[in-house]
Design an enzyme around this catalytic site. Structure first.
Site, PDB file in Angstrom:
ATOM      1  N   CYS A 198     -17.400 147.339 123.628  1.00  0.00           N
ATOM      2  CA  CYS A 198     -17.237 146.571 122.397  1.00  0.00           C
ATOM      3  C   CYS A 198     -17.648 147.451 121.223  1.00  0.00           C
ATOM      4  CB  CYS A 198     -18.092 145.311 122.435  1.00  0.00           C
ATOM      5  SG  CYS A 198     -18.110 144.390 120.884  1.00  0.00           S
ATOM      6  N   CYS A 205     -23.383 143.823 116.385  1.00  0.00           N
ATOM      7  CA  CYS A 205     -23.596 142.647 117.236  1.00  0.00           C
ATOM      8  C   CYS A 205     -24.253 143.102 118.524  1.00  0.00           C
ATOM      9  CB  CYS A 205     -22.269 141.943 117.533  1.00  0.00           C
ATOM     10  SG  CYS A 205     -22.446 140.515 118.632  1.00  0.00           S
ATOM     11  N   CYS A 224     -24.511 140.693 123.515  1.00  0.00           N
ATOM     12  CA  CYS A 224     -24.378 141.104 124.916  1.00  0.00           C
ATOM     13  C   CYS A 224     -25.468 142.137 125.203  1.00  0.00           C
ATOM     14  CB  CYS A 224     -22.989 141.681 125.176  1.00  0.00           C
ATOM     15  SG  CYS A 224     -21.656 140.476 125.051  1.00  0.00           S
ATOM     16  N   CYS A 264     -13.916 139.617 119.149  1.00  0.00           N
ATOM     17  CA  CYS A 264     -14.901 139.725 120.229  1.00  0.00           C
ATOM     18  C   CYS A 264     -14.192 139.799 121.579  1.00  0.00           C
ATOM     19  CB  CYS A 264     -15.834 138.510 120.197  1.00  0.00           C
ATOM     20  SG  CYS A 264     -16.956 138.400 121.611  1.00  0.00           S
ATOM     21  N   GLN A 274     -18.533 124.014 130.435  1.00  0.00           N
ATOM     22  CA  GLN A 274     -19.044 125.281 130.931  1.00  0.00           C
ATOM     23  C   GLN A 274     -18.367 126.434 130.200  1.00  0.00           C
ATOM     24  OE1 GLN A 274     -21.518 125.709 132.901  1.00  0.00           O
ATOM     25  NE2 GLN A 274     -21.666 124.021 134.355  1.00  0.00           N
ATOM     26  N   GLU A 295     -23.919 110.138 132.982  1.00  0.00           N
ATOM     27  CA  GLU A 295     -24.071 111.074 131.866  1.00  0.00           C
ATOM     28  C   GLU A 295     -24.341 110.282 130.598  1.00  0.00           C
ATOM     29  OE1 GLU A 295     -24.308 113.879 129.240  1.00  0.00           O
ATOM     30  OE2 GLU A 295     -23.920 114.530 131.307  1.00  0.00           O
ATOM     31  N   ASN A 324     -27.180 118.507 137.751  1.00  0.00           N
ATOM     32  CA  ASN A 324     -26.836 119.657 136.908  1.00  0.00           C
ATOM     33  C   ASN A 324     -27.475 119.436 135.541  1.00  0.00           C
ATOM     34  OD1 ASN A 324     -25.563 121.986 135.911  1.00  0.00           O
ATOM     35  ND2 ASN A 324     -23.789 120.832 135.225  1.00  0.00           N
ATOM     36  N   CYS A 361     -28.995 125.926 135.082  1.00  0.00           N
ATOM     37  CA  CYS A 361     -28.710 126.953 134.079  1.00  0.00           C
ATOM     38  C   CYS A 361     -29.992 127.611 133.580  1.00  0.00           C
ATOM     39  CB  CYS A 361     -27.928 126.352 132.906  1.00  0.00           C
ATOM     40  SG  CYS A 361     -28.806 125.035 132.026  1.00  0.00           S
TER      41      CYS A 361
END
Length: 390
Positions: free
Chosen positions: A3, A11, A14, A88, A212, A273, A322, A349
């Site tokens: 990148c 940036c 990452c 990006c 997701q 949910e 989850n 997560c």
């Protein structure tokens, strides 16, 4: 993946981009294994990591708007405000064109970007959701309704130039906070949802529902859960004494619940949910797939589970969870520990809160697990584990 914005220092989101991909995966897996090690059943081994492409995988782009109404700049929140990041490499094909079209809309409608320091201006963020079929949902995060009339006037030009944009909304975010969006959503054009083929089903993402980030990896994640659910149901079918009951707590758009229903067609699956938009999407997905054995409810997962388990049917045979990054918390983890539920599939997560939750459920041990590379090139790790009561 390379990148130019990372190489120039404009940036650095990452953060692990300089590490070879195999090393990224190895270090992420090692950290997760260390956190979960105290809770493994004897003989448990990790299956190979769930991985996807290293570029072009992000289903959602979140861009902060800077510059001026005449020369808008779209960058990532927290990155250099003067560098446009529409190109990006994490975004799939088509997103850059939609973002460029949005900048043209801002110019034509003369919508001033929000100035954080001066707390003036109108447009704060631009959010784009991309489907595997190349369709897009565009959301404009505005401070007030002042620019809406001008945006509506010039929106047809964007839609004509970018037919992949199938829905457009405005989100009102009047507060001066770090949150990306506000609570109120105004439909401007197109459909109410965006179809996202994920794994073996098509999910329907609405503007304010959770999706997701990595669609390819999410599909593999749902399939892994479905495989375990099928194995659990097959191995414990006799004690069920009938159709097994499966609860999917924090079900979101229904990815886990719908895959569980496909894996065990005679199961009674209930997804819970708190987001009404997500439940609307889950019900739409169930109809589209012809799945009649899955029911979706708007409720707080913790309170619903504790209350429903005291009813005549008692707790279910299997629970899928989850949770958000904060984890299950002491109340829901405590209920699972006391409930007698024999099997749990936990998709996390945040491995740190997973470890905290596992410590609160000593009767449930990890019998299988997989590291999930949902966010390549970052230290963010996800994991899915299968738990069985001792």
């Amino acid at each position: 993946m390379r990148c130019p914005h990372f190489d120039s220092g404009a940036c650095r989101s990452c953060t692990l981009l300089d590490l070879p991909r195999p090393r990224q995966l190895a270090e992420g897996l090692a950290r997760v294994e260390q956190l979960v090690a105290p809770f493994l059943a004897p003989g448990t081994q990790w299956d190979p990591p769930i991985v996807g492409p290293e570029a072009g995988f992000r289903a959602r782009g979140k861009m902060a708007v800077g510059g001026t109404a005449q020369e808008p700049v779209l960058t990532l929140p927290g990155q250099s405000a003067g560098t446009d990041l529409c190109d990006c490499p994490l975004y799939p094909p088509g997103v850059e064109a939609v973002l460029d079209g949005t900048k043209a809309l801002i110019r034509r409608a003369q919508v001033p970007p929000y100035d954080v320091a001066r707390r003036r201006g109108e447009i704060k963020n631009v959010l784009v959701t991309a489907s595997p079929d190349g369709e897009h949902l565009l959301r404009l995060v505005l401070r007030t309704e002042r620019a809406l009339e001008r945006i509506r006037e010039h929106l047809p030009a964007l839609l004509d130039a970018h037919p992949s944009v199938v829905a457009v909304t405005a989100n009102l975010h009047p507060d001066h906070t770090t949150a990306v969006e506000g609570e109120r959503e105004i439909h401007l054009a197109g459909a109410a949802s965006l179809a996202i083929r994920t794994g073996d089903v098509t999910l329907f993402s609405r503007p304010q529902s959770f999706l997701q980030t990595n669609t390819e990896v999410a599909g593999q994640l749902y399939r892994q859960a479905a495989t375990w659910v099928g194995e659990i149901a097959a191995g414990r079918s006799a004690p069920y004494g009938g159709a097994p009951r499966i609860w999917d707590l924090y079900c979101g758009l229904g990815g886990f619940a719908l895959h569980a229903a496909l894996a065990v067609p005679d199961a009674r699956v209930t997804g819970v949910e708190v987001s009404a938009q997500a439940i609307d999407g889950a019900r739409e997905a169930a109809r589209a797939a012809g799945i009649e054995t899955a029911t979706f409810l708007v409720a707080d997962a913790t309170h619903w589970a504790a209350e429903t388990a005291t009813g005549p049917d008692g707790p279910p045979e299997l629970v899928v969870v989850n949770p958000p990054r904060r984890g299950l918390g002491t109340e829901l983890a405590g209920w699972l520990e006391r409930s007698g539920v024999a099997d749990v599939v936990y998709s996390s997560c945040n491995p740190d809160t997973l470890a905290t939750d596992l410590a609160a459920m000593p009767s449930l041990r990890v019998v299988a697990g997989r590291y999930v590379d949902m966010f390549p090139h970052t230290a963010h790790a996800e994991v899915i584990v299968r738990l069985r009561r001792r």
